[in-house]
Write an enzyme that holds these catalytic residues in place. Structure first.
Site, short mmCIF file in Angstrom:
data_model
loop_
_atom_site.label_atom_id
_atom_site.label_comp_id
_atom_site.label_asym_id
_atom_site.label_seq_id
_atom_site.Cartn_x
_atom_site.Cartn_y
_atom_site.Cartn_z
CG ASN A 17 99.38 11.02 -16.03
OD1 ASN A 17 99.94 10.18 -15.39
ND2 ASN A 17 99.49 12.31 -16.05
CB CYS B 174 97.98 15.50 -23.72
SG CYS B 174 98.30 14.20 -25.05
P1 4NP Z 1 95.16 13.45 -22.13
O1 4NP Z 1 95.08 13.09 -23.77
O2 4NP Z 1 93.92 13.10 -21.28
O3 4NP Z 1 95.10 15.03 -22.09
O4 4NP Z 1 96.26 12.74 -21.66
C1 4NP Z 1 94.57 11.94 -24.05
C2 4NP Z 1 95.80 11.07 -24.24
C3 4NP Z 1 95.35 9.92 -24.83
C4 4NP Z 1 94.08 9.52 -25.17
C5 4NP Z 1 92.99 10.34 -24.97
C6 4NP Z 1 93.42 11.66 -24.56
N1 4NP Z 1 93.60 8.22 -25.80
O5 4NP Z 1 92.61 8.08 -26.08
O6 4NP Z 1 94.71 7.29 -25.72
#
Ligand code: 4NP
Length: 164
Positions: free
Chosen positions: A14, A16
């Site tokens: 949550n 990107c």
């Molecule tokens: P999102 O991306 O799912 O699009 O918000 C990510 C943000 C952080 C992480 C992985 C995906 N992480 O491993 O912390």
């Protein structure tokens, strides 16, 4: 059909993909003067970034197109399935994480893949996770999300929103 519709975009962190979808869809809905009818938020399946602003790189990409991302990360809860009319998973892994916590009797059109509305999906229904990649990945996510939002809005207007 109802007078207001509440939707949520869901990714892993949550920070990107789903905050970008929230920001871009909010911008479109506001331009279409439907802000009082469509209530938009986002969430992550993990609790890793709860309370955080969107990733600096995602905010920068959006800012360069005139979109401000100001949401704070929260984790999607099982009880959220009753609150939302439509939950949009950003990739198939997010979808299966959501299916694991979904009530057994969840209507099948309440939980969908965001890119099932992408007119240029060519069968690929994942918004790729840009977190561990470079700037190009954030731009690609932006393009995908931007072109998908109008057809998502058409679907909501036609299927969920009372037009009167
Ligand atoms: P999102 O991306 O799912 O699009 O918000 C990510 C943000 C952080 C992480 C992985 C995906 N992480 O491993 O912390």
């Amino acid at each position: 059909m109802s007078e207001t519709v509440e939707i949520s975009f869901v990714c892993l962190g949550n920070i990107c993909r789903s905050p970008l979808a929230q920001g871009l869809f909010q911008d479109l809905v506001k331009r279409e003067k439907l802000g009082h009818k469509i209530i938009i938020s986002s969430a992550g399946t993990s609790a890793w970034h709860v309370g955080d602003l969107p990733d600096q790189r995602m905010r920068q990409t959006a800012q360069s197109k005139g979109i401000q991302l100001r949401s704070r990360a929260r984790q999607f809860q099982r009880k959220d399935f009753s609150r939302f009319d439509l939950v949009l998973a950003m990739d198939e892994s997010n979808l299966s994480n959501l299916e694991e916590i979904a009530p057994k009797n969840l209507p099948e059109d309440k939980l969908m893949l965001f890119r099932s509305f992408d007119p240029e999906s060519n069968g690929d229904l994942n918004v790729p996770d840009p977190y561990y990649g470079g700037a190009k990945g954030f731009e690609a996510v932006y393009q995908m999300v931007e072109r998908t939002c109008p057809s998502l809005l058409d679907y909501i207007k036609a299927n969920l929103l009372d037009s009167s």
